[in-house]
Design a protein around this motif. Structure first.
Motif, PDB file in Angstrom:
ATOM      1  N   TRP A   2       0.149   1.325 -21.264  1.00  0.00           N
ATOM      2  CA  TRP A   2       0.505  -0.078 -21.459  1.00  0.00           C
ATOM      3  C   TRP A   2       1.374  -0.554 -20.316  1.00  0.00           C
ATOM      4  CZ3 TRP A   2      -1.782  -2.861 -25.097  1.00  0.00           C
ATOM      5  CH2 TRP A   2      -2.249  -2.243 -26.246  1.00  0.00           C
ATOM      6  N   ARG A   3       1.283  -1.822 -19.997  1.00  0.00           N
ATOM      7  CA  ARG A   3       2.184  -2.480 -19.056  1.00  0.00           C
ATOM      8  C   ARG A   3       2.931  -3.529 -19.866  1.00  0.00           C
ATOM      9  NH1 ARG A   3       2.490  -1.766 -14.312  1.00  0.00           N
ATOM     10  NH2 ARG A   3       1.131  -0.796 -12.837  1.00  0.00           N
ATOM     11  N   TYR A   4       4.236  -3.617 -19.626  1.00  0.00           N
ATOM     12  CA  TYR A   4       5.107  -4.510 -20.392  1.00  0.00           C
ATOM     13  C   TYR A   4       5.688  -5.589 -19.496  1.00  0.00           C
ATOM     14  CZ  TYR A   4       4.896  -0.857 -23.931  1.00  0.00           C
ATOM     15  OH  TYR A   4       4.454   0.034 -24.861  1.00  0.00           O
ATOM     16  N   SER A  64       8.885  -8.462 -10.785  1.00  0.00           N
ATOM     17  CA  SER A  64       7.962  -9.588 -10.614  1.00  0.00           C
ATOM     18  C   SER A  64       6.587  -9.283 -11.205  1.00  0.00           C
ATOM     19  CB  SER A  64       7.827  -9.937  -9.130  1.00  0.00           C
ATOM     20  OG  SER A  64       7.350  -8.818  -8.414  1.00  0.00           O
ATOM     21  N   THR A  65       6.369  -8.021 -11.618  1.00  0.00           N
ATOM     22  CA  THR A  65       5.093  -7.621 -12.207  1.00  0.00           C
ATOM     23  C   THR A  65       5.353  -6.807 -13.468  1.00  0.00           C
ATOM     24  OG1 THR A  65       5.041  -5.593 -10.883  1.00  0.00           O
ATOM     25  CG2 THR A  65       3.923  -7.525  -9.958  1.00  0.00           C
ATOM     26  N   PRO A  66       4.363  -6.727 -14.362  1.00  0.00           N
ATOM     27  CA  PRO A  66       4.527  -5.901 -15.559  1.00  0.00           C
ATOM     28  C   PRO A  66       4.801  -4.441 -15.187  1.00  0.00           C
ATOM     29  CG  PRO A  66       2.624  -7.343 -15.786  1.00  0.00           C
ATOM     30  CD  PRO A  66       3.087  -7.444 -14.359  1.00  0.00           C
ATOM     31  N   ALA A  67       5.498  -3.732 -16.080  1.00  0.00           N
ATOM     32  CA  ALA A  67       5.908  -2.358 -15.806  1.00  0.00           C
ATOM     33  C   ALA A  67       5.396  -1.402 -16.875  1.00  0.00           C
ATOM     34  CB  ALA A  67       7.436  -2.278 -15.755  1.00  0.00           C
ATOM     35  N   THR A  68       5.082  -0.203 -16.448  1.00  0.00           N
ATOM     36  CA  THR A  68       4.738   0.856 -17.394  1.00  0.00           C
ATOM     37  C   THR A  68       6.033   1.473 -17.918  1.00  0.00           C
ATOM     38  OG1 THR A  68       4.721   2.579 -15.701  1.00  0.00           O
ATOM     39  CG2 THR A  68       2.617   1.419 -16.113  1.00  0.00           C
TER      40      THR A  68
END
Length: 126
Positions: A65-67, A19-23
């Motif tokens: 970075w977050r993807y 549900s959220t961006p991931a590293t």
């Protein structure tokens, strides 16, 4: 045809499930059963970003970075279906064959979508 390789698909499955961006580290952790190197996942995410399947943003620390998936899984599948339909010699015949081959409940979903009575499109399009 924009397509995903097996490893790209596994990475996208992780991003679609979140549900959220991931590293990169979080994706590696979510794919722990595959025993992948950090650099392998980083390369795959970079490739997916160049193909516009994912967007990336700087994390709070300014270094990592977050993807996040650029589109929903449903949107991706719909695009694939349209691309496959483009391969048909006779699009109308392919559509009729498809419509006759899906279960009644799915045919009802298609009918409702075509008449505007179905669930709203999450992308905001009709």
């Amino acid at each position: 045809m924009r397509n995903l390789g097996a490893l790209e698909r596994a990475v996208m499955d992780v991003l679609w499930a979140r549900s959220t961006p991931a590293t990169v580290r979080e994706v590696v952790t979510d794919l722990a059963d595959r025993n992948l190197a950090y650099t392998t996942v980083m390369t795959v995410l970079d490739r997916l970003a160049r193909k516009d399947f994912v967007r990336r943003e700087r994390a709070e620390d300014g270094r990592t970075w977050r993807y996040v998936a650029a589109a929903s899984r449903e949107s991706f599948v719909a695009e694939l279906m349209l691309q496959v339909l483009d391969l048909a010699g006779d699009r109308d015949a392919a559509l009729v064959h498809f419509a006759r081959s899906v279960p009644v409940t799915e045919a009802d979903v298609l009918r409702d979508a075509l008449t505007g009575h179905g669930r709203p499109d999450p992308s905001g399009r009709r």
